[in-house]
Design a protein around this motif. Structure first.
Motif, PDB file in Angstrom:
ATOM      1  N   ASP A 117       0.811  -1.214   0.000  1.00  0.00           N
ATOM      2  CA  ASP A 117       0.000   0.000   0.000  1.00  0.00           C
ATOM      3  C   ASP A 117       0.844   1.263   0.000  1.00  0.00           C
ATOM      4  O   ASP A 117       0.344   2.347  -0.330  1.00  0.00           O
ATOM      5  CB  ASP A 117      -0.925   0.007   1.223  1.00  0.00           C
ATOM      6  CG  ASP A 117      -0.157  -0.094   2.534  1.00  0.00           C
ATOM      7  OD1 ASP A 117       0.704  -0.997   2.652  1.00  0.00           O
ATOM      8  OD2 ASP A 117      -0.411   0.718   3.448  1.00  0.00           O
ATOM      9  N   ARG A 118       2.138   1.149   0.356  1.00  0.00           N
ATOM     10  CA  ARG A 118       3.018   2.321   0.418  1.00  0.00           C
ATOM     11  C   ARG A 118       3.895   2.464  -0.823  1.00  0.00           C
ATOM     12  O   ARG A 118       4.706   3.385  -0.908  1.00  0.00           O
ATOM     13  CB  ARG A 118       3.920   2.251   1.663  1.00  0.00           C
ATOM     14  CG  ARG A 118       3.214   2.036   2.982  1.00  0.00           C
ATOM     15  CD  ARG A 118       2.113   3.055   3.256  1.00  0.00           C
ATOM     16  NE  ARG A 118       2.577   4.427   3.309  1.00  0.00           N
ATOM     17  CZ  ARG A 118       2.971   5.043   4.440  1.00  0.00           C
ATOM     18  NH1 ARG A 118       2.948   4.385   5.593  1.00  0.00           N
ATOM     19  NH2 ARG A 118       3.359   6.308   4.415  1.00  0.00           N
ATOM     20  N   VAL A 119       3.759   1.531  -1.772  1.00  0.00           N
ATOM     21  CA  VAL A 119       4.648   1.505  -2.937  1.00  0.00           C
ATOM     22  C   VAL A 119       3.817   1.639  -4.217  1.00  0.00           C
ATOM     23  O   VAL A 119       2.966   0.801  -4.504  1.00  0.00           O
ATOM     24  CB  VAL A 119       5.468   0.205  -2.973  1.00  0.00           C
ATOM     25  CG1 VAL A 119       6.403   0.198  -4.185  1.00  0.00           C
ATOM     26  CG2 VAL A 119       6.275   0.028  -1.690  1.00  0.00           C
ATOM     27  N   LEU A 120       4.089   2.688  -4.996  1.00  0.00           N
ATOM     28  CA  LEU A 120       3.418   2.874  -6.275  1.00  0.00           C
ATOM     29  C   LEU A 120       4.100   2.072  -7.378  1.00  0.00           C
ATOM     30  O   LEU A 120       3.443   1.518  -8.257  1.00  0.00           O
ATOM     31  CB  LEU A 120       3.407   4.360  -6.655  1.00  0.00           C
ATOM     32  CG  LEU A 120       2.634   5.292  -5.726  1.00  0.00           C
ATOM     33  CD1 LEU A 120       2.862   6.745  -6.136  1.00  0.00           C
ATOM     34  CD2 LEU A 120       1.151   4.952  -5.746  1.00  0.00           C
ATOM     35  N   SER A 121       5.418   2.047  -7.341  1.00  0.00           N
ATOM     36  CA  SER A 121       6.197   1.269  -8.308  1.00  0.00           C
ATOM     37  C   SER A 121       7.581   1.045  -7.730  1.00  0.00           C
ATOM     38  O   SER A 121       7.982   1.695  -6.750  1.00  0.00           O
ATOM     39  CB  SER A 121       6.296   1.997  -9.659  1.00  0.00           C
ATOM     40  OG  SER A 121       7.171   3.109  -9.582  1.00  0.00           O
ATOM     41  N   LEU A 122       8.316   0.115  -8.326  1.00  0.00           N
ATOM     42  CA  LEU A 122       9.681  -0.209  -7.897  1.00  0.00           C
ATOM     43  C   LEU A 122      10.656   0.008  -9.045  1.00  0.00           C
ATOM     44  O   LEU A 122      10.362  -0.329 -10.193  1.00  0.00           O
ATOM     45  CB  LEU A 122       9.788  -1.675  -7.481  1.00  0.00           C
ATOM     46  CG  LEU A 122       9.264  -2.137  -6.127  1.00  0.00           C
ATOM     47  CD1 LEU A 122       9.499  -3.636  -5.990  1.00  0.00           C
ATOM     48  CD2 LEU A 122       9.931  -1.383  -4.996  1.00  0.00           C
ATOM     49  N   VAL A 123      11.835   0.535  -8.700  1.00  0.00           N
ATOM     50  CA  VAL A 123      12.985   0.502  -9.593  1.00  0.00           C
ATOM     51  C   VAL A 123      14.124  -0.128  -8.804  1.00  0.00           C
ATOM     52  O   VAL A 123      14.498   0.368  -7.731  1.00  0.00           O
ATOM     53  CB  VAL A 123      13.384   1.899 -10.097  1.00  0.00           C
ATOM     54  CG1 VAL A 123      14.618   1.803 -11.001  1.00  0.00           C
ATOM     55  CG2 VAL A 123      12.226   2.556 -10.841  1.00  0.00           C
ATOM     56  N   LEU A 124      14.643  -1.236  -9.305  1.00  0.00           N
ATOM     57  CA  LEU A 124      15.656  -2.028  -8.601  1.00  0.00           C
ATOM     58  C   LEU A 124      16.957  -1.968  -9.387  1.00  0.00           C
ATOM     59  O   LEU A 124      17.027  -2.438 -10.519  1.00  0.00           O
ATOM     60  CB  LEU A 124      15.185  -3.469  -8.441  1.00  0.00           C
ATOM     61  CG  LEU A 124      13.799  -3.648  -7.807  1.00  0.00           C
ATOM     62  CD1 LEU A 124      13.389  -5.113  -7.817  1.00  0.00           C
ATOM     63  CD2 LEU A 124      13.791  -3.097  -6.378  1.00  0.00           C
ATOM     64  N   ILE A 125      17.986  -1.389  -8.780  1.00  0.00           N
ATOM     65  CA  ILE A 125      19.251  -1.153  -9.459  1.00  0.00           C
ATOM     66  C   ILE A 125      20.367  -1.961  -8.797  1.00  0.00           C
ATOM     67  O   ILE A 125      20.538  -1.907  -7.575  1.00  0.00           O
ATOM     68  CB  ILE A 125      19.621   0.340  -9.436  1.00  0.00           C
ATOM     69  CG1 ILE A 125      18.488   1.188 -10.039  1.00  0.00           C
ATOM     70  CG2 ILE A 125      20.927   0.598 -10.189  1.00  0.00           C
ATOM     71  CD1 ILE A 125      18.698   2.691  -9.918  1.00  0.00           C
TER      72      ILE A 125
END
Length: 284
Positions: A117-125
């Motif tokens: 619920d706190r994450v709109l999207s992820l970018v994993l680097i």
């Protein structure tokens, strides 16, 4: 923007926002062992100029955030995941686009599993799967292992620590591109001089991960972009490929010749990818 001290469950953390607070929020989580300075100011401003509210922060035992007695961190990896939620709470942000690097890419995955619920999207680097699974992934390179097993620093001497961290940065860069030692030394020096206690960062090597969620990566419900360099010596490219395969509908971006982390040569590419990824999520 000025740095802002916040309190998360009695723990003092140093944060810094960029951009307009009415823009879509992007929370930047740097890898463990690194303060928010490793999200360099130019990168943050470039991202903010694209119409994002950008927030970076110092982990515990880095920068100007709380420090603990050396060898006695008194917190777990799960607490550090909770710190990310606390930063969002302090800025009254219900949910954000979360960008994590290295070990904090794993933290971002755990955040998406435990608090979607706190994450709109992820970018994993430059990271690796955060939860166990039926996979065989390659180990770090021989050069990387040789460095971490043999290189030493006198942690009571700032100059010794700076030399050590510059050498470590050179190894992390992967060796396929020119290494800008002057820029690396400037960043490391600013990081060491800014820290409340630069030696306290070694506590990150002592912390327990805490209880991992039982859900597989396939349970991550948010749009995910995986960015990985072909010369990453800590997590070879197969680690990023595994993430992209296991997280539903994840997209991947491969950076030719890039090592571990966010290199200046890739800022424009990475910023563009984050802006496009977060805009696509908003449109969806």
């Amino acid at each position: 923007m000025a740095e802002r001290m916040i309190e998360v469950d009695g723990v003092e953390l140093c944060t810094e926002p960029f951009g307009d607070s009415s823009d879509p929020p992007v929370l930047l989580i740097m890898g463990t062992g690194a303060s928010m300075l490793w999200w360099e100011e130019g990168f943050c401003r470039m991202l903010a100029a694209g119409g994002r509210q950008v927030i970076r922060y110092d982990h515990r035992d880095t920068g100007r955030s709380i420090t603990y007695a050396q060898g006695e961190p008194g917190y777990t990896g799960a607490d550090m995941v909770g710190d990310a939620v606390g930063v969002l709470d302090a800025y009254e942000i219900p949910a954000a686009h979360v960008v994590g690097v290295s070990a904090s890419g794993a933290m971002a995955q755990l955040l998406a599993l435990e608090r979607p619920d706190r994450v709109l999207s992820l970018v994993l680097i430059s990271t690796s799967p955060a939860v166990p699974g039926d996979r065989e992934l390659p180990p770090p390179t021989e050069e990387f292992m040789r460095f971490v097993s043999t290189a030493q620093a006198d942690w009571s001497d700032a100059e010794s620590v700076i030399d050590y961290l510059v050498d470590y940065s050179r190894v992390l860069a992967g060796g396929r591109r020119p290494f800008d030692e002057a820029a690396a030394r400037d960043l490391v020096r600013r990081d060491v001089e800014r820290a409340r206690d630069f030696a306290a960062v070694r506590n990150h090597d002592e912390i327990d991960t805490g209880k991992l969620p039982e859900q597989p990566l396939s349970s991550i419900p948010v749009p995910t972009l995986v960015i990985h360099g072909t010369a990453d010596p800590m997590f070879p490219l197969a680690h990023g490929e595994a993430l992209a395969q296991e997280i539903p509908a994840a997209r991947s971006m491969v950076l030719e010749g890039a090592g571990h982390g966010v290199e200046g040569a890739d800022w424009e590419t990475i910023v563009g990818a984050i802006l496009k990824h977060s805009a696509a999520d908003a449109a969806g």
